[in-house]
Enzyme design. Structure first.
Site: not given
Ligand code: AMP
Length: 194
Positions: A128, A134, A89
């Protein structure tokens, strides 16, 4: 070895499509969001650190997520390949992934970038939020902050892979099956994977 990144903003369908792709290509799924939520659930020190950052729609530190990826590689020495969902990311994460893969002599085959309008993203995430547990999907301000983090910190990663000639843009709106067909077509055209 066959490795893919599913790239795109929150709500672009990465998790849904990753489930289908791992089944078709027999890959190990690495979702940093899922890994972080598991740490929160288990109330580990890492989970406690990440919890408020995630609830605010911000990115957790590069160091934490890079460490989680490295651990996953070590836990799956015989994997036929990996699909990364929600990682990298930031440019620093992309550079760290390149380095880890080089050390292991793994190759990144393709980065599939799911393209969805902002209006549709917000709609999907709020929807969702009605059924998932979540917290970050339940509040429109947090959703918009996550999308802003994507444009500020994550979108530049697409350019990083475009320079390496690894990026495919995929129209991410329509039925789940139509999007899946677009993904598999791009994979099979670009990587000789059939
Ligand atoms: P996601 O499930 O991919 O939408 O991620 C949910 C949250 O987890 C994000 O909004 C970030 O706060 C954190 N997160 C997930 N993946 C990353 C990553 N690769 N780098 C930094 N934060 C992450």
């Amino acid at each position: 070895m066959f490795n893919l990144i599913l790239f795109g903003p929150p709500g672009s369908g990465k998790g849904t499509q990753a489930e289908k792709l791992i089944e078709k290509y027999k890959l190990v799924h690495i979702s940093t969001g899922n890994l972080l939520r598991a740490e929160i659930e288990a109330k580990t020190p890492l989970g406690l650190e990440a919890k408020s950052i995630m609830a605010n729609g911000k990115l957790v530190s590069d160091e934490i997520v890079i460490g989680m990826i490295s651990k996953k590689f070590d836990e799956n020495p015989h994997a036929g390949g990996f699909i990364f969902d929600g990682f990298p990311r930031t440019i620093a994460q992309a550079e760290a992934l390149d380095k880890m893969m080089q050390e292991k002599k793994y190759r990144l085959n393709r980065v599939l970038s799911m393209e969805v309008s902002e209006q549709e993203l917000v709609k999907r995430l709020l929807n969702r939020g009605k059924t998932s547990d979540r917290a970050d999907d339940k509040n429109e301000d947090v959703i918009r902050k996550r999308i802003k983090e994507y444009w500020d910190k994550t979108f530049p990663v697409a350019g990083y892979y475009e320079q390496q000639n690894k990026l495919s843009g995929i129209e991410g709106e329509g039925s789940i099956d139509d999007i899946f067909n677009r993904l598999t077509t791009a994979i099979e055209l670009q990587t000789n994977k059939v």
